[in-house]
Design a protein around this motif. Structure first.
Motif, PDB file in Angstrom:
ATOM      1  N   ILE A 326      -2.700  -8.274   1.453  1.00 18.05           N
ATOM      2  CA  ILE A 326      -3.008  -8.890   2.746  1.00 18.05           C
ATOM      3  C   ILE A 326      -4.152  -8.105   3.360  1.00 18.05           C
ATOM      4  O   ILE A 326      -3.981  -6.951   3.752  1.00 18.05           O
ATOM      5  N   LYS A 327      -5.302  -8.691   3.451  1.00 12.32           N
ATOM      6  CA  LYS A 327      -6.511  -7.943   3.810  1.00 12.32           C
ATOM      7  C   LYS A 327      -6.416  -7.212   5.147  1.00 12.32           C
ATOM      8  O   LYS A 327      -6.763  -6.023   5.223  1.00 12.32           O
ATOM      9  N   PRO A 328      -5.969  -7.862   6.239  1.00 13.68           N
ATOM     10  CA  PRO A 328      -5.875  -7.116   7.515  1.00 13.68           C
ATOM     11  C   PRO A 328      -4.910  -5.927   7.415  1.00 13.68           C
ATOM     12  O   PRO A 328      -5.174  -4.856   7.975  1.00 13.68           O
ATOM     13  N   LEU A 329      -3.799  -6.118   6.704  1.00 10.79           N
ATOM     14  CA  LEU A 329      -2.831  -5.035   6.560  1.00 10.79           C
ATOM     15  C   LEU A 329      -3.403  -3.914   5.703  1.00 10.79           C
ATOM     16  O   LEU A 329      -3.198  -2.730   5.987  1.00 10.79           O
ATOM     17  N   ARG A 330      -4.158  -4.298   4.650  1.00 13.73           N
ATOM     18  CA  ARG A 330      -4.793  -3.277   3.810  1.00 13.73           C
ATOM     19  C   ARG A 330      -5.772  -2.454   4.629  1.00 13.73           C
ATOM     20  O   ARG A 330      -5.808  -1.224   4.520  1.00 13.73           O
ATOM     21  N   SER A 331      -6.546  -3.116   5.455  1.00 13.36           N
ATOM     22  CA  SER A 331      -7.499  -2.408   6.306  1.00 13.36           C
ATOM     23  C   SER A 331      -6.775  -1.465   7.261  1.00 13.36           C
ATOM     24  O   SER A 331      -7.213  -0.328   7.494  1.00 13.36           O
ATOM     25  N   LEU A 332      -5.651  -1.918   7.822  1.00 11.35           N
ATOM     26  CA  LEU A 332      -4.876  -1.092   8.749  1.00 11.35           C
ATOM     27  C   LEU A 332      -4.345   0.154   8.049  1.00 11.35           C
ATOM     28  O   LEU A 332      -4.418   1.265   8.588  1.00 11.35           O
ATOM     29  N   VAL A 333      -3.808  -0.022   6.849  1.00 15.26           N
ATOM     30  CA  VAL A 333      -3.241   1.115   6.110  1.00 15.26           C
ATOM     31  C   VAL A 333      -4.331   2.109   5.728  1.00 15.26           C
ATOM     32  O   VAL A 333      -4.174   3.323   5.886  1.00 15.26           O
ATOM     33  N   VAL A 334      -5.478   1.597   5.249  1.00 13.91           N
ATOM     34  CA  VAL A 334      -6.565   2.478   4.837  1.00 13.91           C
ATOM     35  C   VAL A 334      -7.103   3.280   6.019  1.00 13.91           C
ATOM     36  O   VAL A 334      -7.421   4.466   5.892  1.00 13.91           O
ATOM     37  N   ARG A 335      -7.205   2.627   7.194  1.00 11.41           N
ATOM     38  CA  ARG A 335      -7.744   3.317   8.363  1.00 11.41           C
ATOM     39  C   ARG A 335      -6.762   4.316   8.968  1.00 11.41           C
ATOM     40  O   ARG A 335      -7.162   5.210   9.709  1.00 11.41           O
ATOM     41  N   ASN A 336      -5.472   4.163   8.671  1.00 12.73           N
ATOM     42  CA  ASN A 336      -4.446   5.020   9.283  1.00 12.73           C
ATOM     43  C   ASN A 336      -3.643   5.768   8.216  1.00 12.73           C
ATOM     44  O   ASN A 336      -2.405   5.831   8.272  1.00 12.73           O
ATOM     45  N   GLN A 337      -4.360   6.346   7.266  1.00 13.85           N
ATOM     46  CA  GLN A 337      -3.676   7.015   6.165  1.00 13.85           C
ATOM     47  C   GLN A 337      -2.837   8.204   6.627  1.00 13.85           C
ATOM     48  O   GLN A 337      -1.775   8.484   6.063  1.00 13.85           O
ATOM     49  N   ARG A 338      -3.306   8.928   7.630  1.00 14.24           N
ATOM     50  CA  ARG A 338      -2.539  10.091   8.088  1.00 14.24           C
ATOM     51  C   ARG A 338      -1.149   9.672   8.559  1.00 14.24           C
ATOM     52  O   ARG A 338      -0.136  10.285   8.187  1.00 14.24           O
ATOM     53  N   ILE A 339      -1.090   8.602   9.345  1.00 12.82           N
ATOM     54  CA  ILE A 339       0.211   8.135   9.837  1.00 12.82           C
ATOM     55  C   ILE A 339       1.085   7.690   8.670  1.00 12.82           C
ATOM     56  O   ILE A 339       2.285   7.999   8.619  1.00 12.82           O
ATOM     57  N   PRO A 573      -5.608  -3.482  -5.419  1.00 14.44           N
ATOM     58  CA  PRO A 573      -4.463  -2.562  -5.406  1.00 14.44           C
ATOM     59  C   PRO A 573      -3.131  -3.292  -5.346  1.00 14.44           C
ATOM     60  O   PRO A 573      -2.123  -2.772  -5.822  1.00 14.44           O
ATOM     61  N   ALA A 574      -3.118  -4.489  -4.762  1.00 16.75           N
ATOM     62  CA  ALA A 574      -1.871  -5.246  -4.701  1.00 16.75           C
ATOM     63  C   ALA A 574      -1.390  -5.611  -6.099  1.00 16.75           C
ATOM     64  O   ALA A 574      -0.183  -5.585  -6.390  1.00 16.75           O
ATOM     65  N   VAL A 575      -2.362  -5.931  -6.987  1.00 11.34           N
ATOM     66  CA  VAL A 575      -1.996  -6.296  -8.357  1.00 11.34           C
ATOM     67  C   VAL A 575      -1.742  -5.052  -9.187  1.00 11.34           C
ATOM     68  O   VAL A 575      -0.696  -4.913  -9.829  1.00 11.34           O
TER      69      VAL A 575
END
Length: 964
Positions: A326-339, A573-575
């Motif tokens: 899910i592209k928006p969720l992937r972007s969120l996770v990548v931007r907030n890796q520390r959390i 990465p999802a696959v």
């Protein structure tokens, strides 16, 4: 020796001057005299005494070890100590001159090497002045410390060598000989100490003396460099200022140095970078610790439900990378890796959760976040080759660190949620370090983010990820797993977990080096073929042949980790990771189904097919190798591609961490080395206490690891020989553990693990205070239900051969299996002409059904107490021994089955033996009061009444005694 200086105008007041070479030569000569004089004098005066060891003497052993030569006798000991004391002066001077020669502004390595040199000198004094005769433990500790500090001293001296071609060459040769000698040295020591091979200690002694020669010789090479010094110290040639007068160009020599050290010291050392790498590796260790704990906390529930519980669904928490589709969720996770990474540490907090259900969900959440976070990190760093390689190295070395920690804690991970302070856990410390590591791991955001590469197949990459992750987890998360696959009993003819475990670590380390420096070879069909052969040998063969296959497979799995994960990170990465973890989960369940087939839907279809698992794993990996080779072919690259990443400065720190972890493992290995000097509790009474206990996979009623509590009860009950059932924990779902290692080492007992994990049983093990001379493993007839394992072992009990049988019958639902098993075991026991004891789980009522097959003329066995009506599972039978006592001890909350114990006296004479074999039935069943038997025959009084820690004598409320 005085000499005139070329700088006479500056030498006014100098009384004595000599060339720096004399420091090296004086050290070499005096050190050599110390050892040589002790050898000559000792051989002349006490030859047969100093070649004598704990097992053999002359003529089997005919050359003395270093320790025996320098420490056992007067006057050679005194002469040696005199010379070694004189050696200390030149030794410290040598270290000091080397520092002055190599010290440069803004360079910290020379200081560290000098410090290692000083510590090495002090430990040398320690093991030479505290001999094995004075204090064996401290002598060995100081000697091992000396060897440990020799590693950085040796590699550091090579790295810091001045531009001197001859010195560099000699250092490489002598250092290689020194470390190469350690391998046969350890091998022949094991042959002597564990296998008691005559003459092995003599061969060991030759290698030990060789180490002395190489060690002194390595320091002697400094004479080729110290001619630049004149003492009082003046640099008469300018080498310490960087001036080169060698005929060989400096650039050539520096390249030679880099080659000799693998480029580890080619760049300046920076503490910040080192802390980055250390934090990354520890964070990788935390991921593996949480992931490997998931199976253990899941396993608790089907144990208590005796079947599918529903909680097994949490094995699917690893597929969280599917969300990255899910592209928006992937972007969120990548931007907030520390959390994300910090949230994954919840798996370490789980030990604070008392309720097993909530503890499981806490670990499941940690695994969910951990898999998601690492997949996002790899994807985000995929555009930066060097940084991606560093991340993958941290993750794979984290696995190696997990194996080292488990070895040090005897197959339990100290930060698992089944651990706490009471059973050896370091949870709070581990969590504190994990937070610091996660913060440092995530302090630099990815530069530019990830981008999906169109080349290759995401599906093939996902298959390889699933196969690779399963192979790493199932085979390499504990160093004893593959060893127990190939274990087949006594006499020992293969590797042993607490002796040879480092070979697995060494193979994993070698595999990482191949993956980093020769990725083209690692992903070739040649290497894949070698990996397949290794998997085949591990699956089909036992002893060393099978283990060599396992080592080959270990090196291959680690070697392909970097290229395979790198390839997957550059695709969706999802696959690659989401589907990859799903395939991994399928293999994990397959891995359990092959032994749990009697309790799961469709289980009989995969019954006992570990070979199918290995084939599936290698085929999955092969799919990824095909993808990589296809991409290289399309790009027109050669198969032996040796291109290096643009920036490989991180590698030297990773190599350093690998070195430290190997050293730590070897230190733990030394501390765990078996002593084989075990003593029974009542030797003077010729009595031994035998016990049987179903330990329920070493998880107590509250989901804590139960080894410590089991140890305490076994020790306090003074059990000399014990059979353990439901003891095979070497599967992903059970944490790849081995309780028998902890119990054997803490209680001082020999151990036979029984049929290994590739024999598809729930396990049967034997621990004994008496030497196990021979043991054979049996799988009894089981046409329908679960396999029934048995051990037939012959013990040396006070000089009498006694056979011990440990057996776990099939479950209640399969009466035909149990009938066939009773007939098989009765014939097996009947075939023994020696005194015998059966420690068993029979699933029958006393005096009914199959009981009368076990206790029969065919077997020749007698029930330890046929009037004990309250039995269904555990039984103790015997023949040819004098039974003196029987007791049942409540389990508390350790497991679901009590501990049963019986006491036997081994006949001392032929008359006693004949009587023990032919006791009349009425006399055999005669019970007496406790005061009527000798004190040494009595059970511990501490378990009477309410007992201790909820352990007490129960059913009869007291032990039963027999005297005839």
């Amino acid at each position: 020796m005085a000499s005139s200086s070329r700088y006479k105008d500056k030498d006014a007041g100098v009384v004595l001057s000599f060339n720096g070479q004399w420091v090296s030569w004086s050290h070499t000569v005096v050190a050599s005299l110390a050892f040589l004089s002790a050898l000559v004098i000792g051989s002349a005066l006490h030859y047969k005494k100093i070649v004598q060891n704990e097992w053999y003497g002359y003529p089997e052993e005919w050359f003395p070890s270093v320790s025996a030569t320098i420490g056992d006798r007067y006057p050679e000991r005194s002469i040696f100590m005199l010379f070694i004391a004189i050696t200390s002066g030149p030794r410290f001077a040598l270290v000091g001159l080397w520092y002055l020669l190599t010290a440069k502004p803004n360079r910290s390595l020379p200081k560290w090497i000098a410090m290692c040199g000083v510590i090495r000198t002090l430990t040398c004094g320690g093991w030479t002045y505290i001999t094995s005769t004075d204090d064996h433990d401290w002598h060995d500790i100081l000697m091992i410390s000396y060897i440990v500090f020799t590693i950085p001293w040796t590699t550091g001296c090579i790295a810091l060598s001045p531009p001197n071609a001859k010195a560099i060459k000699y250092r490489k040769y002598v250092a290689g000989a020194f470390f190469g000698t350690l391998v046969p040295l350890v091998y022949f020591f094991i042959q002597h100490k564990v296998h008691r091979v005559a003459g092995a200690y003599t061969i060991y002694a030759f290698f030990e003396w060789s180490l002395i020669i190489f060690d002194v010789g390595f320091d002697a090479i400094t004479a080729l460099d110290f001619d630049t010094f004149e003492v009082v110290v003046k640099d008469v040639k300018g080498a310490s200022k960087g001036i080169n007068k060698s005929s060989v160009p400096t650039a050539v020599l520096e390249k030679e140095k880099e080659k000799a050290t693998g480029g580890v010291y080619s760049a300046n050392f920076r503490w910040g970078e080192f802390l980055d790498i250390a934090a990354d590796v520890y964070h990788g260790f935390v991921f593996w610790s949480i992931l490997t704990s998931l199976g253990v906390v899941i396993w608790y529930f089907p144990l208590w439900h005796m079947g599918i519980s529903g909680y097994e669904a949490l094995v699917m928490t690893t597929i969280s990378p599917l969300l990255l589709g899910i592209k928006p969720l992937r972007s969120l996770v990548v931007r907030n890796q520390r959390i994300m990474h910090l949230l994954s540490l919840s798996g370490l907090l789980a030990y604070l959760v008392a309720d097993p259900v909530y503890r499981l969900f806490t670990v499941g959440f940690g695994v969910w976040m951990g898999c998601l976070s690492w997949a996002a990190t790899w994807y985000a760093d995929s555009a930066q080759t060097s940084r991606l390689e560093a991340r993958i190295l941290a993750w794979t070395i984290g696995l190696l660190m997990s194996s080292v920690a488990k070895f040090a804690w005897r197959t339990n991970n100290p930060i698992w949620p089944i651990m706490h302070a009471a059973n050896g856990g370091w949870n709070a410390t581990g969590l504190f370090l994990a937070v610091l590591a996660a913060l440092r791991f995530t302090r630099r955001a990815p530069q530019g983010g990830g981008g999906e590469k169109k080349e290759g197949s995401s599906l093939l990459a996902a298959l390889s990820i699933g196969g690779l992750f399963f192979g790493l987890h199932s085979l390499l998360s504990d160093t004893s797993t593959m060893i127990l696959w190939v274990w087949d009993g006594y006499p020992i003819r293969g590797p042993v977990s607490n002796v040879n475990g480092w070979y697995t670590i060494a193979a994993m380390t070698a595999g990482l080096f191949i993956g980093v420096y020769r990725p083209g070879f690692a992903t070739s069909w040649t290497a894949y073929g070698a990996g397949c052969i290794g998997a085949t040998f591990l699956t089909l063969y036992s002893q060393w042949r099978g283990y060599y296959g396992g080592l080959t497979l270990a090196a291959y799995l680690m070697a392909i980790s970097i290229p395979v994960i790198s390839n997957a990170a550059k695709k969706s990465p999802a696959v690659t990771f989401g589907l990859g973890f799903l395939i991994y989960n399928f293999l994990v369940l397959f891995h359990v189904w092959v032994v749990a087939y009697a309790f799961v839907p469709g289980g009989p279809l995969v019954r006992e097919h570990t070979d199918w698992i290995m084939i599936t794993m290698m085929l999955c990996i092969g799919a990824g190798i095909f993808d990589l080779i296809s991409q290289r072919a399309k790009a027109g690259r050669k198969k032996n591609d040796r291109r290096r990443a643009p920036n490989v400065n991180h590698r030297k720190y990773h190599v350093g961490v690998l070195g430290v972890l190997n050293i730590l493992f070897l230190c733990a290995n030394f501390l765990r080395f078996p002593t084989n000097d075990y003593k029974p509790y009542h030797e003077k009474d010729r009595l031994f206490t035998a016990g049987i206990w179903t330990i329920h996979f070493s998880l107590d009623n509250d989901m804590w690891s139960s080894e410590y509590r089991m140890r305490d009860l076994i020790k306090e009950m003074e059990v000399d020989v014990i059979g353990l059932l439901e003891s095979d924990l070497q599967r992903v779902i059970m944490g790849n553990r081995d309780t028998t290692q902890f119990l054997a080492e803490d209680l001082g007992m020999y151990v036979d693990y029984g049929p290994g994990p590739n024999k598809h049983t729930w396990g049967a093990a034997l621990l004994s205070k008496f030497p196990i001379l021979n043991s054979t493993h049996h799988l009894l007839p089981s046409p329908v239900g679960e396999l029934a394992p048995a051990i037939h072992a012959t013990l040396d009990v006070y000089g009498t051969l006694v056979d011990v049988f440990v057996f776990h019958s099939g479950q209640e639902e399969d009466p035909e299996d149990r009938r066939l098993q009773s007939e098989y075991l009765a014939k097996l026991m009947g075939s023994s002409p020696r005194p015998s004891v059966l420690l068993s789980y029979l699933v029958t009522k006393p005096l009914e059904g199959n009981y009368n097959t076990y206790v029969s003329q065919t077997s020749g066995m007698h029930d330890v107490d046929k009037s004990d009506w309250d039995r269904w599972c555990e039984y103790i039978l015997y023949k040819g021994l004098r039974r003196t006592g029987y007791a049942r001890v409540s389990r508390s909350t350790i497991t679901d089955t009590e501990l049963q114990v019986a006491k036997f006296v081994v006949p001392a004479t032929v008359e006693d033996s004949n009587f023990a074999w032919n006791v009349p039935e009425d006399l055999r069943d005669r019970r007496v009061q406790e005061h009527e038997v000798p004190e040494g025959w009595r059970f511990p009084a501490m378990f009477r009444g309410q007992g201790v820690r909820d352990h007490r004598y129960h059913v009869f409320d007291e032990p039963r005694y027999y005297n005839y």
